[in-house]
Design a protein around this motif. Sequence first.
Motif, mmCIF file in Angstrom:
data_model
loop_
_atom_site.group_PDB
_atom_site.id
_atom_site.type_symbol
_atom_site.label_atom_id
_atom_site.label_comp_id
_atom_site.label_asym_id
_atom_site.label_seq_id
_atom_site.Cartn_x
_atom_site.Cartn_y
_atom_site.Cartn_z
ATOM 1 N N LEU A 256 0.832 -1.203 0.000
ATOM 2 C CA LEU A 256 0.000 0.000 0.000
ATOM 3 C C LEU A 256 0.869 1.257 0.000
ATOM 4 N N ALA A 257 1.992 1.207 0.717
ATOM 5 C CA ALA A 257 2.909 2.345 0.738
ATOM 6 C C ALA A 257 3.440 2.634 -0.669
ATOM 7 N N LYS A 258 3.850 1.585 -1.361
ATOM 8 C CA LYS A 258 4.344 1.755 -2.734
ATOM 9 C C LYS A 258 3.230 2.264 -3.655
ATOM 10 N N ASN A 259 2.028 1.795 -3.380
ATOM 11 C CA ASN A 259 0.879 2.180 -4.199
ATOM 12 C C ASN A 259 0.583 3.669 -4.057
ATOM 13 N N ILE A 260 0.622 4.200 -2.821
ATOM 14 C CA ILE A 260 0.294 5.610 -2.618
ATOM 15 C C ILE A 260 1.376 6.498 -3.233
ATOM 16 N N ILE A 261 2.617 6.041 -3.227
ATOM 17 C CA ILE A 261 3.689 6.802 -3.884
ATOM 18 C C ILE A 261 3.427 6.884 -5.386
#
Length: 368
Positions: A256-261
Amino acid sequence: MALERRDVHWSHGLILELSKPQNWIAESENAVVIRDRYPKAMYHFLVVSKADILNIFELTRDDLPLLNEMFELALNLIFSKDRRLEEFKIGYHAEPSLLQLHMHVISTDFHSPTMKTERHWNSFNTQLFIPHEELMRRLMDYGRISKMDPRLIDELRMTQLKCNRCDRTEESIIHFKEHLKCHLIPFGKMAGWSLGLLNSLKDKSQWIISNTDAIVISDKFPKAKFHFLVLPRENISNIFQLTTDHLQLLNEMYLLAKNIIEIKGGEDDEFKIGYHAEPSMQQVHLHVISTDFNSPALKTKKHWNSFTTEFFVPHEELMRRLKADGKVAKLSSTTAKELLATPLKCHRCHATPKTMPDLKSHLLQHLK
């Protein structure tokens, strides 16, 4: 410093306090901080405008910078007390009782011998209290603050007492205050989810993206241009409760962290993804923060060092520790204090500014 004022417009209580600079806790160009003479909680301060403004109803859009300056004083005050922002309410009374513009900064324990009546409680825990952000929004949208209908004011003052931390209701203020005491132990170091994160998990309007295991929200007081928190739906107080059974969950949070970036159009090398070694909120949360660190909420050495020293544990490092040891070990209190007190150093070059204003000015050079 002599304050310009029309004395007829100032309540005598504020005149007395403001006429004694030794009582000022903090000061900016256009406002001062004093203690409320009759505090309704463990911490209760007033940020008082020096400008000759009677109350919120005299405000115009021209006063927005003043309100921001007052809010900055409130934030600095809370940080100086080593408290967390979610432990406080910052705002104004819809029907002010003092006749000089003032902002309340009050802790949400509401533990005080001067909290004596239903009216006292409801003035901070109903629509009679206008949070700073809400007042700013109204002023920007409408150019002024409208007065509340007197009948509604009377109704709100008589609202049934309801706890701000659970669903308990009481008819008697005496019994109600006894109930509030049961929340004093968790206050300041919440045993479960911090109130701020709990509210975010409940309020789906704050969710940016989510999956079956976790959600992403914006940090309420971002320390960079982009600052997000990834929260698991599972109730896990902190990283020290993690076991190898949580490895899959942590991977889902990382995705999810990579997705929001990606959604924000960023590159992975422009962000730090990881955890604080000594979390300030008692629900596991993964920080996703851009490395510009360009934010007015980045105010103290502690803020800076919490992301740029070993106090910040990258996701990969936390996963490695968990796989190797089956748990994440706590830092000693001495080590934690030393890391947070580390001399300031730019994370992009060898510059070592002496003060936070110097560091923030230096960081702007890297934005060009």
